[in-house]
Design an enzyme around this catalytic site. Structure first.
Site, PDB file in Angstrom:
ATOM      1  N   LYS A  44       0.829  -1.212   0.000  1.00 40.96           N
ATOM      2  CA  LYS A  44       0.000   0.000   0.000  1.00 40.96           C
ATOM      3  C   LYS A  44       0.865   1.264   0.000  1.00 40.96           C
ATOM      4  O   LYS A  44       0.343   2.361   0.157  1.00 40.96           O
ATOM      5  CB  LYS A  44      -0.906   0.018   1.241  1.00 40.96           C
ATOM      6  CG  LYS A  44      -1.895  -1.121   1.310  1.00 40.96           C
ATOM      7  CD  LYS A  44      -2.872  -0.962   2.467  1.00 40.96           C
ATOM      8  CE  LYS A  44      -2.245  -1.187   3.806  1.00 40.96           C
ATOM      9  NZ  LYS A  44      -3.205  -1.120   4.930  1.00 40.96           N
ATOM     10  N   LYS A  46       2.852   2.205   2.325  1.00 37.42           N
ATOM     11  CA  LYS A  46       2.679   2.756   3.661  1.00 37.42           C
ATOM     12  C   LYS A  46       3.765   2.162   4.560  1.00 37.42           C
ATOM     13  O   LYS A  46       4.081   0.979   4.438  1.00 37.42           O
ATOM     14  CB  LYS A  46       1.289   2.353   4.164  1.00 37.42           C
ATOM     15  CG  LYS A  46       0.757   3.139   5.303  1.00 37.42           C
ATOM     16  CD  LYS A  46      -0.699   2.768   5.539  1.00 37.42           C
ATOM     17  CE  LYS A  46      -1.290   3.619   6.627  1.00 37.42           C
ATOM     18  NZ  LYS A  46      -2.659   3.264   6.918  1.00 37.42           N
TER      19      LYS A  46
END
Length: 132
Positions: A44, A46
């Site tokens: 993601k 992240k």
């Protein structure tokens, strides 16, 4: 027994996290929290400050949480709902509508986010504080 599940990264645990966990637990008898693994976060784009194992340990210490499981892919939600006999999925209202496809499997509830707090906000403030 009514089971509730929620998903998230739960990095830098703050009162907004505690608030949603408390409200989610109030909707049932047993709260499962699925937290994004480090590998899933990487997919993601992240990056969590704490590792999956550290975040898991922190969440297991929260009195509202009954069980912590790994979230390894977007598509696992149906599997989790069926495998854990989940009655209700709870997410923050910033995800409103995104999980409506799960309504044939369980109740879907979007709770309002706690105002003026987020992990992103904390990280930005820490960066600003370190800039001085």
């Amino acid at each position: 027994m009514k089971k509730v599940i929620t998903y998230g990264t739960f990095d830098l645990l703050h009162w907004g996290h505690i608030n949603i966990l408390k409200r989610a637990k109030a909707l049932g008898d047993y709260l499962i929290v699925a937290i994004s693994t480090d590998e899933f976060n990487a997919l993601k784009n992240k990056k969590a400050y704490y590792s999956y194992e550290q975040r898991k340990m922190i969440l297991e210490a929260v009195r509202y949480v009954d069980e912590v499981i790994p979230e390894e892919k977007w598509e696992q939600k149906v599997e989790d709902i069926l495998d854990y006999n989940v009655d209700t999925l709870v997410m923050g209202d910033d995800w409103k509508g995104k999980f409506d496809y799960l309504k044939p499997y369980c109740e879907v509830i979007y709770l309002p986010r706690t105002a003026n707090i987020s992990t992103t906000k904390i990280k930005k403030e820490l960066l600003l504080a370190n800039a001085y």
